[in-house]
Write a protein that holds these residues in place. Structure first.
Motif, short mmCIF file in Angstrom:
data_model
loop_
_atom_site.label_atom_id
_atom_site.label_comp_id
_atom_site.label_asym_id
_atom_site.label_seq_id
_atom_site.Cartn_x
_atom_site.Cartn_y
_atom_site.Cartn_z
N ARG A 7 0.66 -3.63 6.71
CA ARG A 7 1.94 -2.93 6.53
C ARG A 7 2.98 -3.42 7.54
O ARG A 7 4.17 -3.56 7.20
CB ARG A 7 1.73 -1.41 6.65
CG ARG A 7 0.91 -0.83 5.52
CD ARG A 7 0.55 0.63 5.80
NE ARG A 7 1.73 1.48 5.94
CZ ARG A 7 1.69 2.74 6.37
NH1 ARG A 7 0.51 3.28 6.70
NH2 ARG A 7 2.78 3.46 6.47
N GLY A 16 6.70 9.16 14.20
CA GLY A 16 5.53 9.01 13.33
C GLY A 16 4.25 9.38 14.04
O GLY A 16 3.37 10.05 13.46
N ALA A 32 1.78 12.61 12.89
CA ALA A 32 0.39 12.40 12.46
C ALA A 32 -0.62 12.90 13.48
O ALA A 32 -1.82 12.91 13.19
CB ALA A 32 0.15 10.92 12.19
N ALA A 72 0.32 5.64 12.26
CA ALA A 72 1.33 6.69 12.43
C ALA A 72 2.68 6.10 12.81
O ALA A 72 3.73 6.54 12.33
CB ALA A 72 0.85 7.68 13.50
N ASN A 121 4.27 4.59 9.79
CA ASN A 121 4.79 5.69 8.96
C ASN A 121 6.19 6.08 9.41
O ASN A 121 7.12 6.21 8.60
CB ASN A 121 3.89 6.93 9.06
CG ASN A 121 2.61 6.82 8.26
OD1 ASN A 121 2.40 5.86 7.52
ND2 ASN A 121 1.76 7.82 8.40
N GLU A 159 8.79 3.25 8.76
CA GLU A 159 9.13 3.15 7.34
C GLU A 159 10.05 4.29 6.91
O GLU A 159 10.99 4.09 6.12
CB GLU A 159 7.85 3.18 6.49
CG GLU A 159 7.02 1.91 6.57
CD GLU A 159 5.69 2.02 5.84
OE1 GLU A 159 4.99 1.00 5.74
OE2 GLU A 159 5.34 3.15 5.39
N ASP A 160 9.80 5.49 7.44
CA ASP A 160 10.58 6.66 7.02
C ASP A 160 11.87 6.83 7.80
O ASP A 160 12.75 7.59 7.39
CB ASP A 160 9.73 7.92 7.18
CG ASP A 160 8.52 7.95 6.27
OD1 ASP A 160 8.45 7.10 5.35
OD2 ASP A 160 7.64 8.80 6.48
N SER A 184 -0.01 12.61 6.35
CA SER A 184 0.18 11.43 7.19
C SER A 184 -1.10 10.62 7.28
O SER A 184 -1.07 9.38 7.23
CB SER A 184 0.63 11.84 8.60
OG SER A 184 1.89 12.47 8.59
N ARG A 234 -1.77 8.43 4.28
CA ARG A 234 -1.01 7.18 4.22
C ARG A 234 -1.65 6.09 5.08
O ARG A 234 -1.33 4.91 4.92
CB ARG A 234 0.43 7.42 4.68
CG ARG A 234 1.24 8.27 3.74
CD ARG A 234 2.63 8.57 4.31
NE ARG A 234 3.42 7.37 4.53
CZ ARG A 234 4.63 7.37 5.07
NH1 ARG A 234 5.17 8.54 5.47
NH2 ARG A 234 5.31 6.25 5.24
N ILE A 235 -2.50 6.49 6.01
CA ILE A 235 -3.08 5.53 6.97
C ILE A 235 -4.44 5.04 6.51
O ILE A 235 -4.72 3.84 6.56
CB ILE A 235 -3.18 6.19 8.36
CG1 ILE A 235 -1.80 6.57 8.88
CG2 ILE A 235 -3.90 5.25 9.34
CD1 ILE A 235 -1.82 7.44 10.13
#
Length: 444
Positions: A121, A285, A289, A361, A364, A367-368, A404, A407-408
């Motif tokens: 990622r 993030g 998480a 995390a 995440n 990205e957000d 969260s 997503r990991i």
């Protein structure tokens, strides 16, 4: 890869080993003359082996066992290749491996593949994490009923006191640390500074920063294996368990990381102390998480004995600049080295899962583009903060359902880890505290 064996003809046996969910090495002993088959074709053992409990037992209700016929996976060498095993008497070599499906797909329940998926990622965004870990551990005389610090080989005395940053404490075990650094050199583990810590017979060794997070996790996993094995050669135990002594602080495994762009620039560095927007997104993030990932950072019954207020182990979800009471610390120093320190993990973690959880995390949050709350100041233990789960069952429940975390980690890893930990909760409840210490002392 086999050139290493040809250069070391004294090596007669090899061990092939993968890390299971608890970070335990699982694998086989093979005569060197069959090494070509392993390096070209790999080896095989059941998928379920990477999801055994801390005793090495199958998980009773796992779909990996009877439901699917306990099918085999294919295990192939990692890019690390062969390395010596200096803690053994006979010259031997270790070959780290990881698990794949028959058709070549990575097995989602393998902790090393979990970290690789997170790094993919970062790579997709042109980013590369740079990681360093700090590993705390205890040297322990476990020959009697009660644990105590070993007798110093130099003085013949047993100093029953914490000696923070004491050169004398390091010198008491000079032969062990000399052998340890020599062994790290042989295994290409980048061991840096060693210090004595606040616990009884507690020490910390830092591993140098690395722009390959898979290698950083490998180094931490191999280092734990080496320290425990080498200590036994010196007549005592070494343990990374979170809290072997009730009256002394426990052991952590802190992680420092920054992130580079495609041109090698630190994307956390804005030329000042505060760091960039990207750094704050990564912090946000990590904070988001953190409760759901607590099972990764505190995976065992003993883990939660460390996480109490005032113990230098974080209990609240927070971040701060240059503050070791917070769970996320932004260290001071040169802006070029601006980085995040994640301080939640105990020494008993699986390094692959830990780095996957921390970096996952962070990506995440990047990205957000989310913003963290304001950084705290002062004593985090005295602040009104969201709390990290303080008990094992709660951590398991949160890990299972946290968005969260989903997503990991792959769904099968989440399922396998939850089933493994629930089985351990059940059987740990049948043991006395002393019996729990005995199982954790040598395993984690």
């Amino acid at each position: 890869m086999n050139n290493w064996l040809r250069k070391h003809p004294q090596v007669r046996t090899i061990r092939v080993a993968a890390a299971d969910l608890n970070g335990q090495p699982r694998g086989k002993r093979i005569p060197t003359r069959f090494a070509d088959k392993v390096t070209t074709e790999g080896t095989r053992f059941p998928f379920s082996v990477l999801s055994l409990d801390i005793w090495g037992e199958d998980i009773d209700d796992s779909p990996l066992v009877f439901e699917t016929g306990d099918r085999d996976g294919v295990l192939k060498p990692t890019e690390r290749g062969f390395m010596p095993m200096p803690w053994l008497d006979a010259p031997s070599a270790l070959l780290p491996i990881w698990m794949f499906h028959e058709d070549g797909r990575p097995y989602g329940g393998d902790p090393r593949h979990a970290l690789r998926a997170v790094l993919d990622r970062f790579k997709a965004r042109g980013l590369t994490p740079v990681c360093a870990v700090e590993l705390e551990f205890f040297l322990i005389d476990d020959s009697g009923r009660n644990l105590q610090i070993p007798i110093s080989p130099r003085s013949g005395k047993r100093r029953k006191a914490a000696e923070t940053l004491s050169i004398r404490a390091l010198d008491q075990f000079d032969a062990f640390f000399t052998d340890l650094y020599d062994a790290c050199e042989e295994m290409d583990i980048p061991a840096d500074t060693a210090i004595s810590e606040a616990g009884l017979g507690q020490f910390e060794i830092n591993l140098m920063h690395c722009d390959d997070a898979l290698r950083a996790a490998d180094d931490a996993w191999l280092f734990k294996m080496l320290v425990k094995g080498l200590a036994r050669r010196h007549g005592f135990a070494a343990s990374f368990m979170a809290k072997p002594y009730e009256d002394y602080p426990g052991s952590g495994l802190h992680t420092h990381f920054s992130v580079l762009d495609q041109d090698g620039n630190n994307v956390f560095d804005n030329g000042g102390e505060e760091g960039t927007d990207t750094m704050r997104h990564a912090v946000a993030g990590c904070l988001q998480a953190m409760p759901g990932s607590a099972l990764v950072f505190a995976p065992h019954a003993n883990s939660f004995d460390r996480m109490v207020p005032g113990s230098h182990a974080p209990t609240g979800v927070s971040w701060a600049y240059e503050n070791r009471t917070s769970s996320i610390r932004i260290p001071s120093g040169s802006h070029k080295a601006r980085r995040i320190e994640h301080r939640v993990s105990g020494g008993d973690v699986n390094p692959y899962l830990m780095l996957a959880a921390v970096l996952g995390a962070a990506i995440n949050g990047i990205e957000d583009g989310i913003e963290p709350p304001a950084p705290i100041t002062g004593n985090a233990y005295a602040a009104d903060l969201p709390q990290i789960p303080g008990d094992w069952p709660s951590a398991i429940d949160l890990f299972e359902k946290d968005p969260s975390v989903a997503r990991i980690f792959a769904p099968e890893l989440i399922r396998n880890f939850v089933l493994t930990k629930r089985q351990e909760v059940h059987y740990m409840a049948e043991l006395t505290p002393q019996e729990q210490v005995e199982i954790y002392l040598d395993t984690v």
